[in-house]
Every structure is written in C-alpha cells, then in structure tokens.
Design a protein around this motif. Structure first.
Motif, PDB file in Angstrom:
ATOM      1  N   LEU A 178      -3.191  10.096   1.891  1.00  0.00           N
ATOM      2  CA  LEU A 178      -2.257  10.985   1.202  1.00  0.00           C
ATOM      3  C   LEU A 178      -2.000  10.490  -0.219  1.00  0.00           C
ATOM      4  N   SER A 179      -2.214  11.356  -1.169  1.00  0.00           N
ATOM      5  CA  SER A 179      -1.888  11.050  -2.563  1.00  0.00           C
ATOM      6  C   SER A 179      -0.429  11.424  -2.811  1.00  0.00           C
ATOM      7  N   SER A 180       0.405  10.421  -3.074  1.00  0.00           N
ATOM      8  CA  SER A 180       1.832  10.670  -3.267  1.00  0.00           C
ATOM      9  C   SER A 180       2.230  10.747  -4.738  1.00  0.00           C
TER      10      SER A 180
ATOM     11  N   GLU B 142       7.197   5.356   6.363  1.00  0.00           N
ATOM     12  CA  GLU B 142       6.234   4.993   7.409  1.00  0.00           C
ATOM     13  C   GLU B 142       4.807   5.131   6.892  1.00  0.00           C
ATOM     14  N   LEU B 143       4.535   6.195   6.153  1.00  0.00           N
ATOM     15  CA  LEU B 143       3.198   6.377   5.586  1.00  0.00           C
ATOM     16  C   LEU B 143       2.867   5.248   4.609  1.00  0.00           C
ATOM     17  N   ALA B 144       3.855   4.853   3.808  1.00  0.00           N
ATOM     18  CA  ALA B 144       3.627   3.760   2.850  1.00  0.00           C
ATOM     19  C   ALA B 144       3.410   2.439   3.572  1.00  0.00           C
ATOM     20  N   ASP B 145       4.238   2.171   4.578  1.00  0.00           N
ATOM     21  CA  ASP B 145       4.137   0.896   5.303  1.00  0.00           C
ATOM     22  C   ASP B 145       2.828   0.765   6.063  1.00  0.00           C
ATOM     23  N   LYS B 146       2.272   1.883   6.507  1.00  0.00           N
ATOM     24  CA  LYS B 146       1.015   1.858   7.257  1.00  0.00           C
ATOM     25  C   LYS B 146      -0.214   1.877   6.334  1.00  0.00           C
ATOM     26  N   GLY B 147       0.014   1.921   5.025  1.00  0.00           N
ATOM     27  CA  GLY B 147      -1.104   1.922   4.088  1.00  0.00           C
ATOM     28  C   GLY B 147      -1.804   3.258   3.959  1.00  0.00           C
ATOM     29  N   TYR B 148      -1.064   4.342   4.191  1.00  0.00           N
ATOM     30  CA  TYR B 148      -1.672   5.667   4.137  1.00  0.00           C
ATOM     31  C   TYR B 148      -1.485   6.358   2.784  1.00  0.00           C
ATOM     32  N   LEU B 149      -0.783   5.677   1.856  1.00  0.00           N
ATOM     33  CA  LEU B 149      -0.650   6.190   0.494  1.00  0.00           C
ATOM     34  C   LEU B 149      -1.604   5.410  -0.417  1.00  0.00           C
ATOM     35  N   GLU B 150      -1.471   5.590  -1.729  1.00  0.00           N
ATOM     36  CA  GLU B 150      -2.322   4.870  -2.671  1.00  0.00           C
ATOM     37  C   GLU B 150      -2.215   3.358  -2.456  1.00  0.00           C
ATOM     38  N   LYS B 151      -3.281   2.651  -2.771  1.00  0.00           N
ATOM     39  CA  LYS B 151      -3.291   1.193  -2.582  1.00  0.00           C
ATOM     40  C   LYS B 151      -2.202   0.529  -3.397  1.00  0.00           C
ATOM     41  N   ASP B 152      -1.971   1.021  -4.601  1.00  0.00           N
ATOM     42  CA  ASP B 152      -0.871   0.534  -5.434  1.00  0.00           C
ATOM     43  C   ASP B 152      -0.018   1.735  -5.812  1.00  0.00           C
ATOM     44  N   ILE B 153       1.055   1.940  -5.065  1.00  0.00           N
ATOM     45  CA  ILE B 153       1.848   3.147  -5.283  1.00  0.00           C
ATOM     46  C   ILE B 153       2.614   3.112  -6.607  1.00  0.00           C
ATOM     47  N   ASN B 154       2.641   1.950  -7.253  1.00  0.00           N
ATOM     48  CA  ASN B 154       3.337   1.852  -8.524  1.00  0.00           C
ATOM     49  C   ASN B 154       2.426   2.072  -9.730  1.00  0.00           C
ATOM     50  N   SER B 155       1.205   2.489  -9.482  1.00  0.00           N
ATOM     51  CA  SER B 155       0.299   2.771 -10.608  1.00  0.00           C
ATOM     52  C   SER B 155      -0.574   3.982 -10.279  1.00  0.00           C
ATOM     53  N   THR B 156       0.075   5.131 -10.221  1.00  0.00           N
ATOM     54  CA  THR B 156      -0.655   6.358  -9.884  1.00  0.00           C
ATOM     55  C   THR B 156      -0.913   7.190 -11.139  1.00  0.00           C
ATOM     56  N   ASN B 157      -1.815   8.142 -11.013  1.00  0.00           N
ATOM     57  CA  ASN B 157      -2.203   8.986 -12.146  1.00  0.00           C
ATOM     58  C   ASN B 157      -2.376  10.412 -11.650  1.00  0.00           C
ATOM     59  N   TRP B 158      -1.497  11.302 -12.095  1.00  0.00           N
ATOM     60  CA  TRP B 158      -1.487  12.676 -11.598  1.00  0.00           C
ATOM     61  C   TRP B 158      -2.806  13.399 -11.849  1.00  0.00           C
ATOM     62  N   GLU B 159      -3.278  13.397 -13.066  1.00  0.00           N
ATOM     63  CA  GLU B 159      -4.499  14.134 -13.385  1.00  0.00           C
ATOM     64  C   GLU B 159      -5.695  13.584 -12.613  1.00  0.00           C
TER      65      GLU B 159
END
Length: 442
Positions: free
Chosen positions: A206-208, A259-276
């Motif tokens: 999942l892309s958050s 829960e999705l974040a804790d299980k590693g189902y979001l971006e590997k580094d959720i503090n450095s995402t890029n919308w485009e």
C-alpha cells in the motif's frame, strides 16, 4: 357614408371567407379543425422554442474562470471551449491558472474585490457565501444536484460540486495476479493476507504517501464515520471533551493504518515518500494499492498504466464482509455575484455540469443524481453493490473549535502511527480540544 360602405363590404368579405374555409374540409371538417388547431399550437411552440434558442445563442460576453486544473489549460480546456462555442459562439471564455495555494490566492482576490466570474468556493464560512457569490437555485439541473447543503446558506444555493468521489482501494490487477491473489479481499483478515502475499512477492502493498500528510485524508475523514456507520460522526465531537478514543471511529481507523505500518505493508521509509513517483509505481506494479478517492484512477492511467489493469474496490475495514464506502464532494463551483456577464457565466457553468464530461475526465462520479459513470473502474465498483455513505457538511462550531485547538487530523494520524503509545497522542489532542471548546464557551 363612403367609409360606412367600405366597412360593410369588408365585413361581408370576412364572413364569406370564413364560410368558404369551413366548407373546404368536406365530411372531414372536424378532423381538419383539429389538425388546424394542432398546427397552430405547433407553430406557436416552434416560435417559442426558436425564441428561447435564439436567446441562448445570443448570450455574449467574456467569462473568466479561475481554475486549479492548470494541467488542463491549453489542452482539455481548449477542446471544451471549442465545443461550448458551437452552442454559444458569442461568449468568450478565459482560463486563469490558480497558483500553488489556490485557497489563499482566492481569498486575496476576495479582499481586493477582484474576483473572476467563475471559480471554486474557497475555505470560508457558509454565512459569508452571499457576500461574494450569486444564488444558483435557478440552474436548470438544481433539483438533480448532490451535496446541495454543503455550500448553501439560509436555504439558498451558492456552490455546485464539480463531481463526487468515493474512498476505496485503487489497485494494480497484475500485481495482485502475480502475487497469487485471485479474489478481491472482502474482510480485513483477507486484506492483510493479500498484503502479505504482495510483500513476499517484492511489491509494496500500500502506498500511503505518509510524509505528504494530505493523502492520509481517507483514514481520518472517511473511514471513522464508516466504522461508526454515522455520517454525522465528525460533527458529534461537539458533544464531548474527548473526541479521540481508541474504541471509537478515530481510534479504530488509525489502528488499522498503524497495523499496516507495523507489519511493513507501507513504504519502506514512510518518512520519505513522493506523490508523483507513487503514481508511476502503482502504474508499473512496484506498488500495488492506494487508499484514496476514485479521482486518482485516471491520474495513474495518465502516467502509463493500462486502463484495464487498474481496479477499484471498497476497503474491508472489519471482518463483517460489509461493502460500505464514503462518498464526498470535490471542489464547488461558484459564480461572482458582481459578474458583468452573470447569465453568460451561468450558461458556461450549466454546460460544464451537463455537457463537458469533466467528471469522466477527472475520474469523478457525476454531481447529478442517477447519472451512470463512464469510468470502467467505477462501474466495477458499483457492481459490487457498494453502500455509499454520503458525508454531511462540517458544523461551523466544530470548525471553529478545531481551528482554535489547531486540530490537523492527517497530522494526528502521522503522530499516532509513529507513536510507541498512541493513547498519549489522543490524550494531548483531547486536552487541546477541551481547552479550545471551553475558551469559546461551548
């Protein structure tokens, strides 16, 4: 005497003419009389119709439209103008591109009294709408409009939604198939299982766009009221000093995201995402899903995804098997009440709603009730018998308290997900809410 004779002669000719007309129909005079009546009515209707049509096409003037869709200027808007001028050749439309902060730009122009003819409603109290905008209850489609209460004041309509969006899971079908996911998840446990399969296959489930904050909106605006099955849930904060609890819609929704974040189902580094970049990653299958409104579907297709490879289904936020999703309006059109070309502006707005096809281009559901979407993903979504829960307008008092307490729901979501003890986050914002509520006398 001469004048009297002429008058008598004229009257005799008139009577003779009437008699001859009556005799001309033979044995079918009754039928001819009926046809004559219909012909006269038809001619009158035709004249009225022609007059009305002439009135429409004779509208003229220059209409300025301040839009946030700068990507459409010189492209789709040119095509819109060409089609619109086929109906209204004497109305000139000028598209102005809004800057990065459209809302602030419009407020500056409101303060200076330099509003365009057509625009989107900025973030102002509904009580201020009559100060700047024309009433729109006379629009030909007003009885079909959705979300009429959102931009109304004292029973008068001032804003018309550009289109509606439902929150749900936008997904890459090939990424699902490659991971061995053969059916759309219908429960939260099935959704987690699908995420695990995607992760094991080297795909980010999942892309958050966590860092950007605004893409977390569905988790804090839509999902809490769905979980509560109460469209008015966000406004009921007014009735409590502790609106954020672990066992209500806010706590349950953000716990799912955590829960999705804790299980590693979001971006590997959720503090450095890029919308485009995320749109491209969804398109090519490096990422599998968004939890966003259906408006993003066409944007993913626009960066390279095959249209038939992108699907859309409701997020199964519990294990009940429900198919419920939120429905919310997008921006609202408004017309400058001091426009020098008010009727021309309304004609263009009518055309935008009824004929432009903007909702299909933008990936929205129609602002008019009962209109079928031409977007295949929305047809697929609607075929699932999804129960669409319409949002309600924000209570002005709730907005006032939230502003004073500096409540920023997407920011609270960020804090909640990153916290070791999420309860402390809720405690902090409950305290801020209660203080603001008391200070304002509520």
């Amino acid at each position: 005497m001469r004048k009297k004779a002429v008058l008598i002669t004229f009257m005799m000719l008139f009577v003779l003419s009437a008699i001859l007309s009556g005799c001309g129909g033979g044995n079918n005079s009754a039928g001819n009389t009926g046809n004559a009546g219909n012909t006269e009515a038809a001619n009158t209707a035709g004249q009225n119709s022609e007059s009305e049509g002439t009135k429409k096409t004779k509208l003229s003037g220059k209409v300025t439209f301040l839009t946030n869709r700068t990507d459409m200027i010189g492209k789709e808007y040119d095509e819109y103008l060409k089609r619109f001028n086929e109906k209204y050749p004497d109305i000139k439309i000028e598209f102005e591109g809004g800057q990065t902060d459209y809302n602030q730009q419009l407020k500056v122009r409101m303060a200076s009294g330099e509003l365009p003819d057509l625009m989107f409603v900025p973030d102002i109290p509904n009580s201020d709408l009559p100060k700047y905008f024309a009433e729109l209850d006379d629009m030909p489609f007003s009885s079909e409009l959705t979300f009429k209460d959102f931009k109304s004041y004292e029973g008068k309509l001032y804003g018309i939604t550009t289109g509606n969006a439902s929150s749900g899971i936008v997904y890459n079908k090939k990424a699902f198939a490659d991971a061995g996911i053969t059916e759309i998840p219908k429960t939260w446990d099935e959704f987690l299982a699908a995420c695990e399969k995607l992760k094991q296959n080297g795909v980010i489930p999942l892309s958050s766009n966590f860092k950007d904050k605004w893409p977390l909106g569905s988790w804090v605006y839509d999902l809490p009221r769905l979980i509560e099955n109460n469209p008015n849930f966000p406004n009921e904060k007014l009735n409590t000093d502790t609106p954020f609890t672990m066992d209500n819609g806010y706590g349950k929704s953000l716990s799912l995201l955590k829960e999705l974040a804790d299980k590693g189902y979001l971006e590997k580094d959720i503090n450095s995402t890029n919308w485009e970049q995320s749109k491209k990653d969804i398109a090519n299958g490096k990422m599998a899903m968004y939890y966003l409104g259906n408006w993003v579907i066409n944007q993913v297709i626009g960066v390279g995804a095959e249209a038939d490879n992108i699907g859309f289904f409701p997020l199964p936020y519990d294990n009940s098997g429900q198919t419920r999703a939120g429905l919310s309006p997008d921006f609202f059109y408004a017309v400058n009440k001091d426009s020098k070309n008010l009727e021309a502006t309304k004609a263009f707005l009518t055309w935008l709603i009824e004929d432009s096809g903007y909702e299909d281009f933008a990936g929205f559901m129609s602002p008019l009730e009962g209109r079928e979407s031409k977007l295949p993903q929305l047809a697929e979504f609607q075929a699932l018998a999804v129960e669409l829960q319409e949002g309600v307008a924000d209570d002005p008092e709730v907005i006032q308290i939230s502003n004073k307490a500096q409540i920023d729901l997407p920011a609270i979501a960020q804090e909640f997900v990153l916290a070791k003890d999420p309860q402390t986050v809720f405690d902090k914002w409950n305290k801020a809410w209660a203080k603001a509520k008391k200070d304002l006398g509520y």
